[in-house]
Design a protein around this motif. Structure first.
Motif, mmCIF file in Angstrom:
data_model
loop_
_atom_site.group_PDB
_atom_site.id
_atom_site.type_symbol
_atom_site.label_atom_id
_atom_site.label_comp_id
_atom_site.label_asym_id
_atom_site.label_seq_id
_atom_site.Cartn_x
_atom_site.Cartn_y
_atom_site.Cartn_z
ATOM 1 N N LEU B 219 13.882 103.933 22.810
ATOM 2 C CA LEU B 219 12.569 103.987 22.181
ATOM 3 C C LEU B 219 12.605 105.300 21.485
ATOM 4 O O LEU B 219 12.309 105.028 19.984
ATOM 5 N N MET B 220 13.134 106.270 21.706
ATOM 6 C CA MET B 220 13.257 107.629 20.830
ATOM 7 C C MET B 220 14.014 107.469 19.839
ATOM 8 O O MET B 220 13.650 107.964 18.684
ATOM 9 N N ARG B 221 15.230 106.815 20.121
ATOM 10 C CA ARG B 221 16.062 106.550 18.914
ATOM 11 C C ARG B 221 15.468 105.751 17.892
ATOM 12 O O ARG B 221 15.585 106.003 16.642
ATOM 13 N N SER B 222 14.632 104.681 18.260
ATOM 14 C CA SER B 222 13.972 103.886 17.283
ATOM 15 C C SER B 222 12.922 104.685 16.424
ATOM 16 O O SER B 222 12.606 104.725 15.377
ATOM 17 N N VAL B 223 12.337 105.469 17.504
ATOM 18 C CA VAL B 223 11.214 106.404 16.833
ATOM 19 C C VAL B 223 11.853 107.278 15.573
ATOM 20 O O VAL B 223 10.932 107.450 14.494
ATOM 21 N N VAL B 224 12.771 107.843 16.005
ATOM 22 C CA VAL B 224 13.416 108.709 15.084
ATOM 23 C C VAL B 224 13.743 107.983 13.914
ATOM 24 O O VAL B 224 13.521 108.696 12.773
ATOM 25 N N GLU B 225 14.604 106.913 14.156
ATOM 26 C CA GLU B 225 15.085 106.446 12.957
ATOM 27 C C GLU B 225 13.935 105.693 12.072
ATOM 28 O O GLU B 225 13.968 106.222 10.702
ATOM 29 N N VAL B 226 13.033 105.109 12.541
ATOM 30 C CA VAL B 226 11.906 104.718 11.487
ATOM 31 C C VAL B 226 10.988 105.684 11.179
ATOM 32 O O VAL B 226 10.652 105.867 10.203
ATOM 33 N N GLY B 227 10.564 106.689 12.121
ATOM 34 C CA GLY B 227 9.688 107.794 11.809
ATOM 35 C C GLY B 227 10.216 108.641 10.506
ATOM 36 O O GLY B 227 9.476 108.956 9.759
ATOM 37 N N GLU B 228 11.562 108.912 10.797
ATOM 38 C CA GLU B 228 11.989 109.844 9.898
ATOM 39 C C GLU B 228 11.741 109.362 8.424
ATOM 40 O O GLU B 228 11.636 110.119 7.215
ATOM 41 N N LYS B 229 11.985 107.891 8.083
ATOM 42 C CA LYS B 229 12.008 107.197 6.957
ATOM 43 C C LYS B 229 10.312 107.208 6.460
ATOM 44 O O LYS B 229 10.221 107.318 5.430
ATOM 45 N N ALA B 230 9.351 107.012 7.545
ATOM 46 C CA ALA B 230 8.170 107.039 7.018
ATOM 47 C C ALA B 230 7.560 108.322 6.697
ATOM 48 O O ALA B 230 6.815 108.116 5.721
ATOM 49 N N PHE B 231 7.958 109.349 7.234
ATOM 50 C CA PHE B 231 7.368 110.470 6.947
ATOM 51 C C PHE B 231 8.165 111.291 5.921
ATOM 52 O O PHE B 231 7.883 112.342 5.538
ATOM 53 N N ALA B 232 9.105 110.645 5.368
ATOM 54 C CA ALA B 232 10.151 111.393 4.469
ATOM 55 C C ALA B 232 9.071 111.757 3.101
ATOM 56 O O ALA B 232 8.288 111.365 2.899
ATOM 57 N N GLU B 233 9.580 112.860 2.564
ATOM 58 C CA GLU B 233 8.762 113.404 1.377
ATOM 59 C C GLU B 233 8.750 112.235 0.440
ATOM 60 O O GLU B 233 9.759 111.433 0.255
ATOM 61 N N ASP B 234 7.569 112.339 -0.115
ATOM 62 C CA ASP B 234 7.424 111.369 -0.977
ATOM 63 C C ASP B 234 7.603 111.616 -2.355
ATOM 64 O O ASP B 234 6.499 112.475 -2.959
ATOM 65 N N ARG B 235 8.413 111.140 -3.241
ATOM 66 C CA ARG B 235 8.633 111.799 -4.379
ATOM 67 C C ARG B 235 7.834 110.850 -5.344
ATOM 68 O O ARG B 235 7.359 111.559 -6.456
ATOM 69 N N THR B 236 7.759 109.456 -5.240
ATOM 70 C CA THR B 236 6.994 108.893 -6.221
ATOM 71 C C THR B 236 5.596 109.366 -6.163
ATOM 72 O O THR B 236 4.675 109.152 -7.183
ATOM 73 N N ASN B 237 4.977 110.073 -5.340
ATOM 74 C CA ASN B 237 3.509 110.397 -5.158
ATOM 75 C C ASN B 237 3.326 111.334 -6.054
ATOM 76 O O ASN B 237 2.315 111.855 -6.384
ATOM 77 N N SER B 238 4.449 112.110 -6.708
ATOM 78 C CA SER B 238 4.094 113.313 -7.606
ATOM 79 C C SER B 238 3.777 113.141 -8.892
ATOM 80 O O SER B 238 4.543 113.110 -9.836
ATOM 81 N N GLY B 239 2.540 112.482 -9.003
ATOM 82 C CA GLY B 239 1.917 112.011 -10.440
ATOM 83 C C GLY B 239 0.863 112.867 -10.716
ATOM 84 O O GLY B 239 0.421 113.726 -9.953
ATOM 85 N N TYR B 240 0.156 112.357 -11.676
ATOM 86 C CA TYR B 240 -0.847 112.899 -12.228
ATOM 87 C C TYR B 240 -1.959 112.049 -12.906
ATOM 88 O O TYR B 240 -1.382 110.746 -13.382
ATOM 89 N N VAL B 241 -3.029 112.294 -12.967
ATOM 90 C CA VAL B 241 -3.936 111.265 -13.649
ATOM 91 C C VAL B 241 -4.531 112.288 -15.009
ATOM 92 O O VAL B 241 -4.870 113.240 -15.051
#
Lengths: 351, 351
Positions: B219-241
């Motif tokens: 379980l923990m191995r899966s948690v790490v694999e998936v979670g690490e991707k899910a919480f990765a730094e979001d570059r696309t988010n660096s936008g502006y309005v």
DNA sequence: CACTGGCACCGTCTGGGGAAGAGTGCTATA
DNA sequence: TATAGCACTCTTCCCCAGACGGTGCCAGTG
């Protein structure tokens, strides 16, 4: 009003009108009898051409900006051209294929990503502004729903639809719901309605609501109250995406900053443009509004070429391009047409 | 380079420079010695003023477009004005209060809604273009996470952060995960990390990953694999309005369509503007870039006034306005300043 | 009768010239 | 050191004339 569009123009007059429109689209300047005679490839003198032009002017197809400039097609003239004289240039196979791949790729980003991509591609292919309405949510099927309580009788609803699109909204409820209760409601909705179209879900909930309230148990009453709000028609969603607006700045007819400002304000205002796009959605195939035909001031000198895209045969949205009336319709009509088909098939839920 | 900013201008020279800048900001035209003498309220003759102006020109604070027009402040002159001569006009209490309420209301729509609202308000208050970077996700705390399997080793991750913001992304995983397994992973993450900042979660997962893989259960191995991707730094988010871009069309200095086009392209391009805004985020308080100071061609003749907003003392983003260099700094600086504070406090998670 | 060449006419566009206006730099002066 | 006067410069505006491109009409022709 007066001279009927189906007025039986002679073959030569039609050839000349077509040539004149081509010239005008290419150069954007009034075209005189001499150059028109050359352009049309007819072995007649400019004087003859002038006679024909006088007729065309009389019918309202062309006009001259002032006594001694060449002639320019009127909106009516362009309309006649588009309806009767236009012969489209089909897109190249490889261009279509590239387009298809780009759309398929960006579809992975979700429906909004697809809309962005489509308007971008439209603007790039045409050098005009591309517009795409975001697909109506109605044909969407529910995959998963989730509720989280916020403070003060507000609930955050998260809907996953069409496999990958996530939508969220804040519901204002009549009473407080706690996490456990919301969980039960979500469980029920997921069990009952996963894979069902949103519109169907709404119908079911509304009819449950109209049934005798007494006969519903507590859970069902909550389900109806919360679910009905969560699946309510989404008005804010009726938006559209524009790309390549700056392309419009290249055209002479928009070099007036005041005009430009009005147009760009119409883009951000969204209201008028959205009305117009809605109207386009009513008919099948490529729709063209030329200049004032649209009924909006700002559209003077501009044309709108659109086609609606459908999912499973159901109309889902509209896309197209906006540009000066003197756009290359023969190239642009197929581009819009093909893009609409490709967007429709990219959205196909069976994929 | 040469004459230091702290050059000791005499009191009269300062008064005249201030008056000249005011005149220029008001009218946008070169100001002559006669009108400047009147404007400054000094009991001296135009000839005297001319002498002072000659000095100011020598120091590079002002310049004349041609031999016999009035003088115009240079970028350096405006810089001196802003640094040493500017006396701001605080906003009215009731305006601030209105602003606060609008922001509080629109904050309900989520963080993006707040950004939209803020840029809108900035543009309305200043009649310029308002810009707001979307807040960095780092200070955000996780409320809830959910995973849904897509086809072909792709997983849809849905994150609810800061109470009401929903983010979703598609993860590409190394192997297939089924619904039940994803559910278990989500359960674990929710139990372990609800209420924790995203950056902290990432740290935890990374350190778990770096630990001996053997010691982790399945379980923990899966948690790490998936979670690490899910919480990765979001570059696309660096936008502006941006809002109110059309306001910029009113200004003489931008009446050239070519310039305008470049500027609007910079807006849609986002890259340059984002760099610039990032730079503004490095310092506290109101930042002003005048003309070429920003280092970008397009910004010639334009100024950028920004302030960063902070949540819990941590810088979260930047907001401000873009307009011609001859903007009313005395009015605009406080507006940007106050808006940044209000946005910061509206974002405060304790609310 | 349809087409053509010729011709007078008409607006626009361009460039030059001249006058008005705004502002400067310099210099002599209190 | 501040001022007044003056010559000078540069832009802007207006007017005008000429070139140009195009039209409408008309008379002539196969």
């Amino acid at each position: 009003m007066s001279p009927p569009l189906e007025h039986d123009l002679g073959e030569r007059a039609r050839t000349l009108l077509r040539a004149l429109v081509h010239c005008y689209i290419r150069d954007g300047k009034p075209v005189g009898s001499r150059s028109l005679a050359r352009e049309a490839g007819l072995a007649v003198s400019p004087a003859t051409v002038r006679n024909v032009m006088a007729d065309l002017e009389h019918y309202g197809y062309i006009t001259s900006p002032h006594t001694s400039a060449g002639r320019v097609p009127t909106d009516r003239g362009l309309r006649f051209y588009v309806d009767c004289l236009l012969q489209v240039q089909p897109m190249g196979r490889e261009t279509v294929e590239r387009l298809r791949r780009r759309l398929a790729r960006d579809r992975e980003e979700g429906t909004d990503g697809l809309a962005d991509s489509a308007s971008d591609l439209l603007s790039q292919l045409t050098n005009l502004a591309g517009v795409v309405t975001v697909p109506r949510r109605e044909w969407a099927v529910l995959r998963h729903v989730e509720f989280l309580p916020l403070s003060e009788r507000r609930v955050l609803a998260i809907l996953v639809i069409n496999q990958r699109d996530v939508q969220n909204r804040v519901l204002h409820t009549d009473r407080e719901f706690d996490e456990a209760e919301l969980q039960r409601i979500a469980n029920y909705l997921n069990a009952e309605f996963a894979g069902v179209e949103l519109s169907r879900i709404r119908e079911s909930l509304v009819s449950a609501m109209q049934a005798d309230q007494q006969r519903l148990d507590a859970l069902m009453r909550s389900v109806v109250e919360v679910g009905e709000k969560a699946f309510a028609e989404d008005r804010t969603n009726s938006g559209y995406v524009v790309a390549g607006q700056t392309n419009l700045m290249d055209f002479e007819e928009l070099s007036d900053v005041e005009r430009l400002r009005e147009l760009f304000e119409a883009f951000t205002q969204k209201r008028d443009i959205l009305h117009l796009l809605d109207r386009c959605a009513r008919a099948d195939g490529v729709q063209i509004y030329i200049g004032q035909e649209a009924g909006y001031e700002v559209f003077d000198g501009l044309s709108l070429v659109t086609a609606r895209y459908a999912v499973d045969g159901e109309p889902a949205g509209v896309l197209g391009v906006i540009g000066p009336s003197r756009m290359a319709y023969d190239r642009i009509v197929p581009i819009v047409d093909v893009t609409a088909r490709l967007v429709g098939s990219a959205l196909n839920p069976s994929r």
